[in-house]
Write a protein that holds these residues in place. Structure first.
Motif: not given
Length: 76
Positions: A47, A51, A70
């Motif tokens: 994650k 990002r 997700w």
């Protein structure tokens, strides 16, 4: 927050490194021989790296790395 300046070559290299890291983590998370705790740690790291990649990747490239689950599916 930290800021960094990259030239074009460095941006391409960062893009490559992040994509390869995401690919490797996806492969590791799908390996059911690994302990669940380890796969959860990889997922958490995924994650973070995702990002980072999302900050400069085009939407078409980014969609390749969105993990199923997700975004909940609409009920039909």
């Amino acid at each position: 927050m930290l800021g960094m300046l990259f030239n074009e070559k460095e941006c391409k290299e960062l893009d490559y490194v992040l994509r390869k890291e995401l690919d490797e983590m996806l492969l590791d998370m799908s390996d059911h021989r690994l302990d669940q705790e380890i796969r959860q740690a990889i997922s958490k790291r995924y994650k973070t790296v995702f990002r980072m990649y999302a900050r400069f990747a085009p939407a078409k490239e980014l969609s390749k790395y969105v993990r199923r689950g997700w975004f909940p599916q609409a009920k039909q």
